[in-house]
Write an enzyme that holds these catalytic residues in place. Structure first.
Site, PDB file in Angstrom:
ATOM      1  N   ASP A  62       0.878  -1.165   0.000  1.00  0.00           N
ATOM      2  CA  ASP A  62       0.000   0.000   0.000  1.00  0.00           C
ATOM      3  C   ASP A  62       0.915   1.214   0.000  1.00  0.00           C
ATOM      4  O   ASP A  62       1.535   1.528   1.016  1.00  0.00           O
ATOM      5  CB  ASP A  62      -0.896  -0.022   1.233  1.00  0.00           C
ATOM      6  CG  ASP A  62      -1.854   1.165   1.296  1.00  0.00           C
ATOM      7  OD1 ASP A  62      -1.672   2.131   0.536  1.00  0.00           O
ATOM      8  OD2 ASP A  62      -2.786   1.131   2.125  1.00  0.00           O
ATOM      9  N   SER A 142      -2.039  13.267 -15.005  1.00  0.00           N
ATOM     10  CA  SER A 142      -3.355  13.340 -15.631  1.00  0.00           C
ATOM     11  C   SER A 142      -3.506  14.724 -16.252  1.00  0.00           C
ATOM     12  O   SER A 142      -2.854  15.673 -15.812  1.00  0.00           O
ATOM     13  CB  SER A 142      -4.455  13.120 -14.584  1.00  0.00           C
ATOM     14  OG  SER A 142      -5.728  13.453 -15.096  1.00  0.00           O
ATOM     15  N   TYR A 159      -8.908  14.953  -5.908  1.00  0.00           N
ATOM     16  CA  TYR A 159      -8.131  14.247  -6.935  1.00  0.00           C
ATOM     17  C   TYR A 159      -7.346  15.217  -7.819  1.00  0.00           C
ATOM     18  O   TYR A 159      -6.144  15.055  -8.035  1.00  0.00           O
ATOM     19  CB  TYR A 159      -9.070  13.394  -7.802  1.00  0.00           C
ATOM     20  CG  TYR A 159      -8.394  12.753  -8.987  1.00  0.00           C
ATOM     21  CD1 TYR A 159      -7.690  11.554  -8.850  1.00  0.00           C
ATOM     22  CD2 TYR A 159      -8.454  13.330 -10.259  1.00  0.00           C
ATOM     23  CE1 TYR A 159      -7.063  10.956  -9.930  1.00  0.00           C
ATOM     24  CE2 TYR A 159      -7.832  12.741 -11.346  1.00  0.00           C
ATOM     25  CZ  TYR A 159      -7.138  11.562 -11.177  1.00  0.00           C
ATOM     26  OH  TYR A 159      -6.517  10.982 -12.255  1.00  0.00           O
ATOM     27  N   LYS A 163      -3.186  15.725  -8.421  1.00  0.00           N
ATOM     28  CA  LYS A 163      -2.514  15.635  -9.716  1.00  0.00           C
ATOM     29  C   LYS A 163      -1.790  16.938 -10.061  1.00  0.00           C
ATOM     30  O   LYS A 163      -0.722  16.922 -10.670  1.00  0.00           O
ATOM     31  CB  LYS A 163      -3.524  15.263 -10.802  1.00  0.00           C
ATOM     32  CG  LYS A 163      -4.036  13.831 -10.685  1.00  0.00           C
ATOM     33  CD  LYS A 163      -2.890  12.826 -10.720  1.00  0.00           C
ATOM     34  CE  LYS A 163      -3.348  11.388 -10.666  1.00  0.00           C
ATOM     35  NZ  LYS A 163      -2.226  10.427 -10.733  1.00  0.00           N
TER      36      LYS A 163
END
Length: 243
Positions: A62, A142, A159, A163
């Site tokens: 992880d 991204s 998110y 990024k």
């Protein structure tokens, strides 16, 4: 890619999608590939019938837990020696608006998307510098790392923030590594057909998409460039994408 044959590559988030495809591709091209994810058994099952010139190892990890990452790198040092290529691919998104989600959600996304990359970068760079060999770290970013994507019903809270941080982090490390043999690259895909984004929701129903193999092939190109070349940023979008 010939100079990377027999060299060690680490791929995070390798149980599916981009990570799994990249791990398969590097293995086929002769690299000693260490594929990590929370689902080790899934990686092993996916790889059992794949043939390649390299060697392959699957490990449970992880990346949001620093102790897990340290154990992986210690295993690599003990069993394989140095590390030469790191593909930081692990990433998650959780639906919901920032104002409607909580600390638990934010910490989960930040832990995988940002802290996991930091843990892997720092440990890999330390090993690469110690051995003094050529190294390359590729962060799977991204298009959301360059702008906030405006799509109806696609709310991904922090998110996009993680990024955007990867964009800055990759450039910062590039500057810190001037004078070394270590290169840094950020790859920013548009919509890729993976489990990370459900094609049936969030405005993606009729969107064009690229496949994980397209990202894997871009990585082969980047790694195959001359050591004097540093591709700092690559954006890959499907033809006709409007986001």
């Amino acid at each position: 890619m010939n100079r990377w044959e027999g060299k060690v590559a680490l791929v995070t988030g390798a149980s599916s999608g981009i990570g799994l495809t990249v791990a398969k591709t590097l293995f086929k091209h002769g690299m000693i590939t260490v594929a990590i994810a929370r689902g080790k058994e899934k990686i092993e099952n996916e790889m059992k019938n794949i043939k390649g010139k390299g060697k392959f190892y699957a490990m449970k990890c992880d990346v949001s837990k620093e102790e897990d990452v340290l154990q992986v790198f210690e295993w690599i040092r003990k069993n394989l020696g140095n590390i030469h290529v790191v593909i930081n691919n692990a990433g998650i998104t959780v639906k919901g608006k920032i104002i409607e989600t909580n600390n638990e959600v934010w910490e989960k996304v930040i832990g995988v998307n940002l802290l996991g990359v930091l843990y892997c970068c720092k440990k890999a760079i330390k090993m690469m510098k110690e051995f003094g060999e050529e190294g390359h770290i590729i962060n799977i970013n991204s298009i959301a790392g360059h702008r906030v994507v405006r799509i109806n019903n696609w709310n991904s809270n922090v998110y996009t923030g993680t990024k955007s941080a990867i964009t800055a982090l990759t450039t910062t490390l590039e500057l810190e590594l001037i004078g070394s043999k270590i290169r840094m690259t950020s790859i920013s895909p548009g919509f890729v057909k993976t489990n990370l984004v459900n094609q049936e929701t969030g405005g993606f129903q009729n969107a064009p998409y690229i496949e994980p193999q397209d990202i894997a092939e871009s990585i082969l190109y980047i790694l195959g460039t001359h050591p004097r070349v540093q591709i700092t940023e690559m954006t890959i979008k499907p033809l006709g994408e409007r986001f």
